[in-house]
Design a protein around this motif. Sequence first.
Motif, PDB file in Angstrom:
ATOM      1  N   LYS A  17       0.827  -1.200   0.000  1.00 38.39           N
ATOM      2  CA  LYS A  17       0.000   0.000   0.000  1.00 38.39           C
ATOM      3  C   LYS A  17       0.871   1.264   0.000  1.00 38.39           C
ATOM      4  N   ARG A  18       0.262   2.355  -0.475  1.00 37.82           N
ATOM      5  CA  ARG A  18       0.899   3.678  -0.383  1.00 37.82           C
ATOM      6  C   ARG A  18       0.011   4.526   0.519  1.00 37.82           C
ATOM      7  N   ILE A  19       0.460   4.730   1.732  1.00 35.99           N
ATOM      8  CA  ILE A  19      -0.343   5.391   2.756  1.00 35.99           C
ATOM      9  C   ILE A  19       0.115   6.838   2.915  1.00 35.99           C
ATOM     10  N   SER A  20      -0.810   7.773   2.707  1.00 31.66           N
ATOM     11  CA  SER A  20      -0.476   9.200   2.751  1.00 31.66           C
ATOM     12  C   SER A  20      -0.583   9.743   4.169  1.00 31.66           C
ATOM     13  N   VAL A  21       0.450  10.425   4.617  1.00 32.86           N
ATOM     14  CA  VAL A  21       0.447  10.983   5.968  1.00 32.86           C
ATOM     15  C   VAL A  21       0.935  12.421   5.948  1.00 32.86           C
ATOM     16  N   VAL A  22       0.465  13.151   6.950  1.00 33.82           N
ATOM     17  CA  VAL A  22       0.875  14.533   7.188  1.00 33.82           C
ATOM     18  C   VAL A  22       1.177  14.643   8.669  1.00 33.82           C
ATOM     19  N   LEU A  23       2.196  15.369   9.037  1.00 34.25           N
ATOM     20  CA  LEU A  23       2.529  15.556  10.451  1.00 34.25           C
ATOM     21  C   LEU A  23       1.919  16.854  10.964  1.00 34.25           C
ATOM     22  N   ARG A  24       1.227  16.743  12.111  1.00 35.13           N
ATOM     23  CA  ARG A  24       0.688  17.946  12.747  1.00 35.13           C
ATOM     24  C   ARG A  24       1.778  18.587  13.597  1.00 35.13           C
ATOM     25  N   CYS A  25       2.068  19.840  13.320  1.00 37.97           N
ATOM     26  CA  CYS A  25       3.197  20.538  13.937  1.00 37.97           C
ATOM     27  C   CYS A  25       2.732  21.419  15.099  1.00 37.97           C
ATOM     28  N   ASN A  26       3.516  21.403  16.142  1.00 35.31           N
ATOM     29  CA  ASN A  26       3.252  22.235  17.314  1.00 35.31           C
ATOM     30  C   ASN A  26       4.459  23.141  17.538  1.00 35.31           C
ATOM     31  N   PHE A  27       4.220  24.441  17.504  1.00 31.67           N
ATOM     32  CA  PHE A  27       5.278  25.410  17.760  1.00 31.67           C
ATOM     33  C   PHE A  27       4.651  26.648  18.371  1.00 31.67           C
ATOM     34  N   ALA A  28       5.474  27.534  18.906  1.00 28.47           N
ATOM     35  CA  ALA A  28       4.978  28.741  19.565  1.00 28.47           C
ATOM     36  C   ALA A  28       4.629  29.796  18.533  1.00 28.47           C
ATOM     37  N   LEU A  29       3.427  30.346  18.653  1.00 31.14           N
ATOM     38  CA  LEU A  29       3.065  31.485  17.818  1.00 31.14           C
ATOM     39  C   LEU A  29       3.565  32.792  18.430  1.00 31.14           C
TER      40      LEU A  29
END
Length: 417
Positions: free
Chosen positions: A140-152
């Motif tokens: 399979k080709r599984i699409s992923v995105v990383l949710r980023c946490n940083f200071a605004l």
Amino acid sequence: MSIAAGPVLEHGDLVTLSQTYGASFFVLSGRRFASNFNALRSAFTEHYPNVNIGYSYKTNYTPQLCRIAHDLGGYAEVVSEMEYDLAKRLNIPGHRIIFNGPYKAEAAFKDAALTGATLNLDSHRDVEMLQAVADAHPDKRISVVLRCNFALHDGGDISRFGMDTAGPEFAKALEVINATPALYLKGLHCHFPDRDLDSFGIRAQKMVALLRHVFPDGPPEVLNIGGGYFSNMPDSLRAKFSAQPATFADYGARVGAILRQAFDGVQPPALFLEPGTAIVADTQSFYTQVISTKTVRGKNFATVAGSAFDISPTARSRGLPVTPVLGDQDRAPAEAQSFDVVGYTCIEKDILSEDLIAPLRAGDYLRYDNVGSYSVVMRPPFILPANPVLFDDVDGNDLHLIKRRQTTDDVFANFTF
């Protein structure tokens, strides 16, 4: 002046509708939802070439709205197994689903991974589940995105969502994804509750810097800056903010300028937005009948057949736009008094409006606008079951029932007697 969602209903119309649907009900406008959806997308495409909208199901998961979003080319942005199942029931194809959220049930997560959904990974637990699915299905080709946490902002609140981009968890996630052939990292994602315009400029700039770090050979397929945009609102609501709320055009211009400059001369990533409140808040009105009025030690109260929990499930807002719909239009202005409009519950602070100036009597109605956000999905069956929803569709047909009034049987169906 607030504008009703759906057709303008006079007192006689409301009396007739109440005979069928009860003394309180919602009116939901499909046309306004479609207009808001297109307006937000246009505000961004004016400044950036490729923009997609993932409608936030959690904000108002009324199926008719979800279907309109899909028909307009949008994606289903879901954060739970329940919402994922709804998208499947609506026949939303896997590649048009974005699976977000801090807790993804394993069965739904696996099904989403194998049917082409984009998985926004929130923590190492997501990464571990993902690796297990990938190891079991190497073809399979599984699409992923990383949710980023940083200071605004320096010294601001620390969000509990996503992975710290400067921490080991984020680095480990990249390592696992890059080492697993079945996994395809298609981009990065962020979402913050800040609605102010400057915060969107900051997140756009920081996401551009992260993309360059994570994808040194060129931009990825996707850049997702989440939601949190101000909605359209009447002047009475806008005046309650210390700074003027941004418009769709403001957001599009600010973010578009930053991204256009960042990706000048290269193939830019598709920009994803995940609005909820922004496009659904003003699509729904709540009508409720005045049941009684009384005066207690000089203070006037008007009790209605609805509750603050219907229009503001967290019971925090008493400033929503309200319009009296009087039974006697010739009532003398001199009869107007100041009323606290209170709900049917036994909660002392169940107050829909404070100091409403109107000549209210039993049998009148009040219309509350801008109640499309979270009201349907968060309203508890406290003391009385939830209210019905009438729909004004995109073609402007007559109002029709799309959610019946909740019954006692509905409330107690899961209990053992």
